[in-house]
Design an enzyme around this catalytic site. Structure first.
Site, PDB file in Angstrom:
ATOM      1  N   THR A 133     -11.072  40.041   5.757  1.00 38.67           N
ATOM      2  CA  THR A 133     -12.401  40.430   6.225  1.00 38.67           C
ATOM      3  C   THR A 133     -12.357  41.647   7.153  1.00 38.67           C
ATOM      4  O   THR A 133     -11.351  41.883   7.832  1.00 38.67           O
ATOM      5  CB  THR A 133     -13.028  39.235   6.980  1.00 38.67           C
ATOM      6  OG1 THR A 133     -14.207  39.660   7.655  1.00 38.67           O
ATOM      7  CG2 THR A 133     -12.078  38.665   8.021  1.00 38.67           C
ATOM      8  N   ASP A 134     -13.491  42.348   7.240  1.00 37.41           N
ATOM      9  CA  ASP A 134     -13.594  43.465   8.193  1.00 37.41           C
ATOM     10  C   ASP A 134     -13.672  42.968   9.634  1.00 37.41           C
ATOM     11  O   ASP A 134     -13.467  43.738  10.573  1.00 37.41           O
ATOM     12  CB  ASP A 134     -14.793  44.362   7.866  1.00 37.41           C
ATOM     13  CG  ASP A 134     -16.144  43.653   7.916  1.00 37.41           C
ATOM     14  OD1 ASP A 134     -16.186  42.433   8.180  1.00 37.41           O
ATOM     15  OD2 ASP A 134     -17.177  44.330   7.680  1.00 37.41           O
ATOM     16  N   GLU A 135     -13.957  41.664   9.823  1.00 38.28           N
ATOM     17  CA  GLU A 135     -14.142  41.163  11.191  1.00 38.28           C
ATOM     18  C   GLU A 135     -12.862  41.222  12.011  1.00 38.28           C
ATOM     19  O   GLU A 135     -12.911  41.140  13.238  1.00 38.28           O
ATOM     20  CB  GLU A 135     -14.683  39.732  11.175  1.00 38.28           C
ATOM     21  CG  GLU A 135     -16.029  39.647  10.500  1.00 38.28           C
ATOM     22  CD  GLU A 135     -16.835  38.407  10.883  1.00 38.28           C
ATOM     23  OE1 GLU A 135     -16.494  37.723  11.846  1.00 38.28           O
ATOM     24  OE2 GLU A 135     -17.835  38.158  10.181  1.00 38.28           O
ATOM     25  N   TYR A 159     -12.846  32.526  14.262  1.00 36.50           N
ATOM     26  CA  TYR A 159     -12.716  32.816  12.817  1.00 36.50           C
ATOM     27  C   TYR A 159     -11.919  34.097  12.597  1.00 36.50           C
ATOM     28  O   TYR A 159     -10.913  34.117  11.875  1.00 36.50           O
ATOM     29  CB  TYR A 159     -14.099  32.927  12.156  1.00 36.50           C
ATOM     30  CG  TYR A 159     -14.054  33.614  10.809  1.00 36.50           C
ATOM     31  CD1 TYR A 159     -13.428  33.013   9.725  1.00 36.50           C
ATOM     32  CD2 TYR A 159     -14.607  34.888  10.628  1.00 36.50           C
ATOM     33  CE1 TYR A 159     -13.351  33.658   8.485  1.00 36.50           C
ATOM     34  CE2 TYR A 159     -14.544  35.534   9.400  1.00 36.50           C
ATOM     35  CZ  TYR A 159     -13.912  34.913   8.331  1.00 36.50           C
ATOM     36  OH  TYR A 159     -13.836  35.552   7.112  1.00 36.50           O
ATOM     37  N   LYS A 163      -8.225  34.775  10.868  1.00 36.46           N
ATOM     38  CA  LYS A 163      -8.011  35.643   9.700  1.00 36.46           C
ATOM     39  C   LYS A 163      -7.010  36.757  10.052  1.00 36.46           C
ATOM     40  O   LYS A 163      -6.159  37.122   9.244  1.00 36.46           O
ATOM     41  CB  LYS A 163      -9.333  36.255   9.227  1.00 36.46           C
ATOM     42  CG  LYS A 163     -10.285  35.286   8.566  1.00 36.46           C
ATOM     43  CD  LYS A 163      -9.769  34.670   7.276  1.00 36.46           C
ATOM     44  CE  LYS A 163      -9.661  35.654   6.131  1.00 36.46           C
ATOM     45  NZ  LYS A 163      -9.294  34.969   4.856  1.00 36.46           N
TER      46      LYS A 163
HETATM   47  P1  NAD Z   1     -16.420  29.805   1.504  1.00 41.28           P
HETATM   48  O1  NAD Z   1     -16.422  29.123   2.828  1.00 41.28           O
HETATM   49  O2  NAD Z   1     -17.681  29.891   0.720  1.00 41.28           O
HETATM   50  O3  NAD Z   1     -15.333  29.131   0.537  1.00 41.28           O
HETATM   51  C1  NAD Z   1     -14.057  28.775   0.976  1.00 41.28           C
HETATM   52  C2  NAD Z   1     -13.425  27.892  -0.086  1.00 41.28           C
HETATM   53  O4  NAD Z   1     -12.098  27.551   0.343  1.00 41.28           O
HETATM   54  C3  NAD Z   1     -14.162  26.570  -0.300  1.00 41.28           C
HETATM   55  O5  NAD Z   1     -14.284  26.292  -1.668  1.00 41.28           O
HETATM   56  C4  NAD Z   1     -13.261  25.540   0.372  1.00 41.28           C
HETATM   57  O6  NAD Z   1     -13.345  24.251  -0.205  1.00 41.28           O
HETATM   58  C5  NAD Z   1     -11.895  26.171   0.181  1.00 41.28           C
HETATM   59  N1  NAD Z   1     -10.923  25.726   1.186  1.00 41.28           N
HETATM   60  C6  NAD Z   1     -11.091  25.656   2.527  1.00 41.28           C
HETATM   61  N2  NAD Z   1      -9.975  25.199   3.114  1.00 41.28           N
HETATM   62  C7  NAD Z   1      -9.062  25.008   2.120  1.00 41.28           C
HETATM   63  C8  NAD Z   1      -7.705  24.584   2.100  1.00 41.28           C
HETATM   64  N3  NAD Z   1      -7.069  24.244   3.223  1.00 41.28           N
HETATM   65  N4  NAD Z   1      -7.072  24.530   0.911  1.00 41.28           N
HETATM   66  C9  NAD Z   1      -7.720  24.841  -0.239  1.00 41.28           C
HETATM   67  N5  NAD Z   1      -8.999  25.245  -0.273  1.00 41.28           N
HETATM   68  C10 NAD Z   1      -9.664  25.339   0.888  1.00 41.28           C
HETATM   69  O7  NAD Z   1     -15.825  31.245   1.782  1.00 41.28           O
HETATM   70  P2  NAD Z   1     -16.167  32.634   1.068  1.00 41.28           P
HETATM   71  O8  NAD Z   1     -17.329  33.238   1.737  1.00 41.28           O
HETATM   72  O9  NAD Z   1     -16.159  32.436  -0.382  1.00 41.28           O
HETATM   73  O10 NAD Z   1     -14.886  33.484   1.507  1.00 41.28           O
HETATM   74  C11 NAD Z   1     -13.705  33.494   0.697  1.00 41.28           C
HETATM   75  C12 NAD Z   1     -12.658  34.357   1.383  1.00 41.28           C
HETATM   76  O11 NAD Z   1     -13.167  35.672   1.539  1.00 41.28           O
HETATM   77  C13 NAD Z   1     -12.289  33.876   2.786  1.00 41.28           C
HETATM   78  O12 NAD Z   1     -10.918  34.077   2.961  1.00 41.28           O
HETATM   79  C14 NAD Z   1     -13.079  34.791   3.710  1.00 41.28           C
HETATM   80  O13 NAD Z   1     -12.426  34.948   4.937  1.00 41.28           O
HETATM   81  C15 NAD Z   1     -13.097  36.063   2.903  1.00 41.28           C
HETATM   82  N6  NAD Z   1     -14.243  36.956   3.129  1.00 41.28           N
HETATM   83  C16 NAD Z   1     -15.521  36.479   3.073  1.00 41.28           C
HETATM   84  C17 NAD Z   1     -16.594  37.355   3.224  1.00 41.28           C
HETATM   85  C18 NAD Z   1     -18.022  36.891   3.139  1.00 41.28           C
HETATM   86  O14 NAD Z   1     -18.934  37.679   3.406  1.00 41.28           O
HETATM   87  N7  NAD Z   1     -18.299  35.649   2.758  1.00 41.28           N
HETATM   88  C19 NAD Z   1     -16.352  38.721   3.439  1.00 41.28           C
HETATM   89  C20 NAD Z   1     -15.025  39.169   3.498  1.00 41.28           C
HETATM   90  C21 NAD Z   1     -13.985  38.287   3.325  1.00 41.28           C
HETATM   91  O1  DAU Z   2     -17.958  40.721   7.731  1.00 43.78           O
HETATM   92  C1  DAU Z   2     -17.423  39.795   6.829  1.00 43.78           C
HETATM   93  C2  DAU Z   2     -17.766  38.398   7.276  1.00 43.78           C
HETATM   94  O2  DAU Z   2     -19.148  38.223   6.992  1.00 43.78           O
HETATM   95  C3  DAU Z   2     -16.923  37.315   6.592  1.00 43.78           C
HETATM   96  O3  DAU Z   2     -15.590  37.459   6.973  1.00 43.78           O
HETATM   97  C4  DAU Z   2     -17.430  35.914   6.978  1.00 43.78           C
HETATM   98  O4  DAU Z   2     -16.724  34.935   6.260  1.00 43.78           O
HETATM   99  C5  DAU Z   2     -18.907  35.837   6.623  1.00 43.78           C
HETATM  100  O5  DAU Z   2     -19.414  34.569   7.027  1.00 43.78           O
HETATM  101  C6  DAU Z   2     -19.678  36.960   7.311  1.00 43.78           C
HETATM  102  O6  DAU Z   2     -19.690  36.777   8.740  1.00 43.78           O
HETATM  103  P1  DAU Z   2     -21.014  37.041   9.609  1.00 43.78           P
HETATM  104  O7  DAU Z   2     -20.893  36.297  10.889  1.00 43.78           O
HETATM  105  O8  DAU Z   2     -21.324  38.489   9.672  1.00 43.78           O
HETATM  106  O9  DAU Z   2     -22.093  36.354   8.607  1.00 43.78           O
HETATM  107  P2  DAU Z   2     -23.352  35.428   8.892  1.00 43.78           P
HETATM  108  O10 DAU Z   2     -24.101  35.353   7.603  1.00 43.78           O
HETATM  109  O11 DAU Z   2     -22.986  34.149   9.549  1.00 43.78           O
HETATM  110  O12 DAU Z   2     -24.210  36.280   9.909  1.00 43.78           O
HETATM  111  C7  DAU Z   2     -24.628  37.600   9.584  1.00 43.78           C
HETATM  112  C8  DAU Z   2     -25.377  38.137  10.789  1.00 43.78           C
HETATM  113  O13 DAU Z   2     -26.610  37.403  10.908  1.00 43.78           O
HETATM  114  C9  DAU Z   2     -24.642  37.939  12.101  1.00 43.78           C
HETATM  115  O14 DAU Z   2     -24.881  39.059  12.923  1.00 43.78           O
HETATM  116  C10 DAU Z   2     -25.284  36.698  12.704  1.00 43.78           C
HETATM  117  C11 DAU Z   2     -26.714  36.759  12.188  1.00 43.78           C
HETATM  118  N1  DAU Z   2     -27.361  35.466  11.967  1.00 43.78           N
HETATM  119  C12 DAU Z   2     -26.710  34.534  11.230  1.00 43.78           C
HETATM  120  C13 DAU Z   2     -27.291  33.298  10.988  1.00 43.78           C
HETATM  121  C14 DAU Z   2     -26.567  32.239  10.181  1.00 43.78           C
HETATM  122  C15 DAU Z   2     -28.641  35.233  12.457  1.00 43.78           C
HETATM  123  O15 DAU Z   2     -29.239  36.092  13.112  1.00 43.78           O
HETATM  124  N2  DAU Z   2     -29.207  34.015  12.229  1.00 43.78           N
HETATM  125  C16 DAU Z   2     -28.586  33.029  11.525  1.00 43.78           C
HETATM  126  O16 DAU Z   2     -29.157  31.918  11.384  1.00 43.78           O
END
Ligand code: NAD
Ligand code: DAU
Length: 356
Positions: A133-135, A159, A163
């Site tokens: 992730t970019d975070e 988180y 990561k």
């Molecule tokens: P998600 O939370 O939707 O899915 C995570 C999946 O991993 C789930 O199916 C869960 O059951 C599985 N899991 C959790 N713990 C596990 C374990 N110990 N063993 C096996 N499986 C396990 O997450 P996502 O949003 O699909 O993100 C996927 C990946 O991409 C993560 O590594 C996250 O850090 C990264 N990522 C997410 C975003 C985003 O915006 N969602 C952006 C950049 C990177």
């Molecule tokens: O940048 C990549 C990341 O983006 C991934 O690594 C994470 O897995 C993914 O969850 C996401 O993280 P964020 O914290 O940016 O996503 P989230 O959707 O939780 O929140 C997006 C923005 O919106 C953040 O600034 C918090 C705000 N927010 C979120 C929720 C859930 C609100 O204002 N209200 C809300 O109820």
């Protein structure tokens, strides 16, 4: 040929598995623990497809992972499995340490042992791709340049710290043991199958249910948004042509404030599913207590991926968000199935204590 995907029942993992099987005849072994975020409904279109082998289990279960590697002999492993929600990491970081750090470590150990037994041509071709992730780069001021791959790691939440630790382990396994790794650091994804604890699906689901749209703090935090299928195509491209040991940033060139995102979702719903009382959905917006340690801005410089591997996103934010809102309107059963007791407990835990 076979690939092993971890976390392939989650949001991005499931989109990736579907995308992979639409583009390739290679088998996917999908190892997922099925935490609250894992959902086999995401993969229901694959029922009966023998190219998809689902295994419920933990990436930290070394015996299971070793057995799967021996049995299926994958040519690549893509590690999506993680605890992924920042707010949950603030309420309880333990699971993030267990999966994102210890789980990744155990997975790497199993893979290190596995590659020792590969013939030299198989080892040459083998890849471990870590999805990150970019975070991990921390937070930017408004006028600072976007994150490049050389930006220092400054994670701010449990988180992102977990990561970052996993990224460092992956890097170290390449540097020390020569494991052929690739790492991608992507910005915020959105699209189908996004669990409605995250901003965009939460706003769609709450708006349609007539509930408050909780904007944290002043709503001026900035994120870069990428349609999930574009993230999948980037990962496919990095797996195919990325240089071993390299890191690739992935982003959509779509910096938006949270408030802009919420207003866009509301405007699309006004058009596609107007409220019965004729009022606009934005009337449901409610400013609530901010997220502790809330990162102000993320911005991704994805030029390396474009320059070296020729990848570009196919969707603009406007096309991607319209498809996303329409997908949620068309898949209300999927949403209803997800809103279990555990989901409602989370909503209560995260939002009840926040002042409007
Ligand atoms: P998600 O939370 O939707 O899915 C995570 C999946 O991993 C789930 O199916 C869960 O059951 C599985 N899991 C959790 N713990 C596990 C374990 N110990 N063993 C096996 N499986 C396990 O997450 P996502 O949003 O699909 O993100 C996927 C990946 O991409 C993560 O590594 C996250 O850090 C990264 N990522 C997410 C975003 C985003 O915006 N969602 C952006 C950049 C990177
Ligand atoms: O940048 C990549 C990341 O983006 C991934 O690594 C994470 O897995 C993914 O969850 C996401 O993280 P964020 O914290 O940016 O996503 P989230 O959707 O939780 O929140 C997006 C923005 O919106 C953040 O600034 C918090 C705000 N927010 C979120 C929720 C859930 C609100 O204002 N209200 C809300 O109820």
């Amino acid at each position: 040929m076979t690939i092993l995907v971890t976390g392939g029942a989650g949001f991005i993992g499931a989109n990736f598995v579907l995308d992979w099987l639409a583009h390739s005849d290679e088998t996917v072994v999908n190892l997922d623990k099925l935490t609250y975020a894992g959902n086999l409904d995401n993969l229901s279109s694959l029922t009966g497809n023998t190219q998809h082998v689902f295994v419920q289990g933990d990436i930290g279960d070394s015996a299971l992972v070793e057995r799967l590697l021996e049995e299926h002999r994958p040519r690549a492993i893509l590690n999506f499995a993680a605890e992924s929600h920042v707010d949950r990491s603030i309420h309880g970081p333990q699971a993030f340490i267990d999966t994102n750090i210890v789980g990744t470590f155990r997975l790497l150990e199993a893979v290190r042992a596995y590659v020792k037994g590969l013939a030299s041509d198989s080892l040459q071709a083998f890849r471990f791709l870590h999805v990150s992730t970019d975070e991990v780069y921390g937070s930017l001021a408004k006028d600072e340049a976007a994150f490049t791959e050389r930006h220092a790691y400054e994670p701010n939440s449990p988180y992102s710290a977990s990561k970052a630790a996993s990224d460092h382990l992956v890097r170290a396994y390449h540097h020390t043991y020569g494991l052929p790794v690739l790492t991608t650091n992507c910005s915020n994804n959105y699209g189908p199958y996004h669990f409605p604890e995250k901003l965009i699906p939460l706003m769609i689901v709450n708006a349609l249910a007539g509930e408050a749209l909780p904007v944290y703090g002043d709503g001026q935090q900035i994120r870069d948004w990428l349609y999930v299928k574009d993230h999948c195509s980037a990962i496919r491209r990095v797996l195919e042509a990325g240089s071993v040991g390299e890191v690739y940033n992935v982003g959509g060139w779509n910096e938006k404030t949270n408030l802009e995102i919420v207003h866009t979702v509301c405007a699309l719903l006004d058009e596609l599913r107007p409220r019965a009382d004729g009022q606009p959905y934005h009337a449901q917006i409610s400013y609530v207590t901010d997220r502790p340690g809330h990162d102000r801005r993320y911005a991704i410089d994805a030029r390396k991926l474009e320059r070296e591997l020729g990848w570009k996103p196919a969707e603009t934010f406007e096309t991607g968000i319209r498809k996303t809102v329409q997908w949620y309107l068309d898949n209300q059963d999927w949403v209803r199935n997800i809103q279990s007791g555990a989901y409602r407990e989370w909503v209560e835990k995260n939002y009840a204590g926040r002042r409007a």
